[in-house]
Scaffold this active site. Structure first.
Site, PDB file in Angstrom:
ATOM      1  N   ARG A  58      11.897  34.085 -25.315  1.00  0.00           N
ATOM      2  CA  ARG A  58      12.720  33.963 -24.114  1.00  0.00           C
ATOM      3  C   ARG A  58      12.113  34.744 -22.966  1.00  0.00           C
ATOM      4  O   ARG A  58      11.730  35.905 -23.105  1.00  0.00           O
ATOM      5  CB  ARG A  58      14.137  34.485 -24.388  1.00  0.00           C
ATOM      6  CG  ARG A  58      15.023  34.655 -23.158  1.00  0.00           C
ATOM      7  CD  ARG A  58      15.576  33.330 -22.663  1.00  0.00           C
ATOM      8  NE  ARG A  58      16.244  33.425 -21.390  1.00  0.00           N
ATOM      9  CZ  ARG A  58      17.539  33.604 -21.215  1.00  0.00           C
ATOM     10  NH1 ARG A  58      18.331  33.727 -22.249  1.00  0.00           N
ATOM     11  NH2 ARG A  58      18.060  33.656 -20.008  1.00  0.00           N
ATOM     12  N   ARG A  74      15.044  27.404 -21.392  1.00  0.00           N
ATOM     13  CA  ARG A  74      14.810  28.548 -22.270  1.00  0.00           C
ATOM     14  C   ARG A  74      14.594  28.149 -23.718  1.00  0.00           C
ATOM     15  O   ARG A  74      15.124  27.156 -24.173  1.00  0.00           O
ATOM     16  CB  ARG A  74      15.951  29.554 -22.175  1.00  0.00           C
ATOM     17  CG  ARG A  74      17.304  28.925 -22.389  1.00  0.00           C
ATOM     18  CD  ARG A  74      18.413  29.702 -21.768  1.00  0.00           C
ATOM     19  NE  ARG A  74      18.338  29.623 -20.337  1.00  0.00           N
ATOM     20  CZ  ARG A  74      19.317  29.900 -19.514  1.00  0.00           C
ATOM     21  NH1 ARG A  74      20.459  30.309 -19.965  1.00  0.00           N
ATOM     22  NH2 ARG A  74      19.171  29.802 -18.223  1.00  0.00           N
ATOM     23  N   ASP A 116      18.815  31.245 -25.816  1.00  0.00           N
ATOM     24  CA  ASP A 116      19.757  32.025 -25.018  1.00  0.00           C
ATOM     25  C   ASP A 116      20.878  32.437 -25.954  1.00  0.00           C
ATOM     26  O   ASP A 116      21.463  31.590 -26.631  1.00  0.00           O
ATOM     27  CB  ASP A 116      20.299  31.163 -23.873  1.00  0.00           C
ATOM     28  CG  ASP A 116      21.208  31.922 -22.929  1.00  0.00           C
ATOM     29  OD1 ASP A 116      21.068  33.151 -22.819  1.00  0.00           O
ATOM     30  OD2 ASP A 116      22.061  31.274 -22.279  1.00  0.00           O
ATOM     31  N   ASP A 129      24.428  34.562 -25.870  1.00  0.00           N
ATOM     32  CA  ASP A 129      25.427  35.210 -25.025  1.00  0.00           C
ATOM     33  C   ASP A 129      26.541  35.773 -25.881  1.00  0.00           C
ATOM     34  O   ASP A 129      27.129  35.045 -26.695  1.00  0.00           O
ATOM     35  CB  ASP A 129      26.033  34.216 -24.030  1.00  0.00           C
ATOM     36  CG  ASP A 129      25.086  33.824 -22.922  1.00  0.00           C
ATOM     37  OD1 ASP A 129      24.250  34.663 -22.534  1.00  0.00           O
ATOM     38  OD2 ASP A 129      25.181  32.689 -22.434  1.00  0.00           O
TER      39      ASP A 129
END
Length: 182
Positions: A87, A96, A99, A101
């Site tokens: 990344r 990307r 990712d 989160d």
């Protein structure tokens, strides 16, 4: 895991470098995080990119983790995983390789320069809500209520559940649950 364990939900997304394989490998990597245990991993979903058009579709999922890590420690561990998967943070909404989160951590509400919980836009993203509700149907978002109550707000966002080991899509597109549109 001890009684000091916490429940966290993590969104996974990728649209570069064989994203289906990236997410499957990332799920396995989350299962190996120190002080953590992977409880559930949603199905994979194909979604349109948000923000920057003209890039490949994303593959998304959500994982439920039991962890003894504190929220910032968990976020830092997720950043390490992202870097291991190549990344790079070149610009906002960039394509990307992976990712991750941090969406939710118990019922915590945190607003610091480095971490906001719950994730500030999770209730506005079909690619978060649909897989989250798949693995936690009664999920509540602190300060926002039932996650399912937000489905009408994302009913126009394209999301398609993938099937099979190879990640091929079902023959028909999936609709956002609770919407009357495909």
């Amino acid at each position: 895991m001890s009684s000091s364990a916490h429940l966290a939900f993590v969104a996974l997304g990728a649209n570069l470098a064989e994203p289906v394989a990236q997410l499957r490998a990332a799920g396995a990597t989350l299962a190996e995080l120190p002080g953590s245990r992977l409880l559930r991993l949603s199905s994979l979903y194909r979604t349109a990119p948000v923000g920057l058009r003209g890039q490949p579709d994303f593959i998304n999922a959500v994982a439920a983790l039991e962890t003894v890590l504190e929220p910032q420690q968990l976020l830092d561990a997720l950043f390490v995983v992202e870097r291991r998967f190549g990344r790079r943070r070149e610009f906002h909404h960039a394509p990307r390789t992976l990712d991750l989160d941090l969406l939710l951590y118990d019922e915590c509400e945190i607003d610091s320069p480095h971490l906001t919980l719950p994730h500030p836009r999770m209730h506005l993203r079909a690619f978060v809500l649909v897989p989250l509700l798949e693995i936690e149907p009664l999920c509540r978002i602190p300060g926002r209520g039932s996650a399912a109550a937000w489905l009408p707000a994302v009913s126009q966002q394209r999301i398609e559940r993938l099937a099979g080991k190879d990640g091929r899509a079902n023959a028909t597109s999936a609709s956002v649950p609770g919407s009357d549109r495909p």
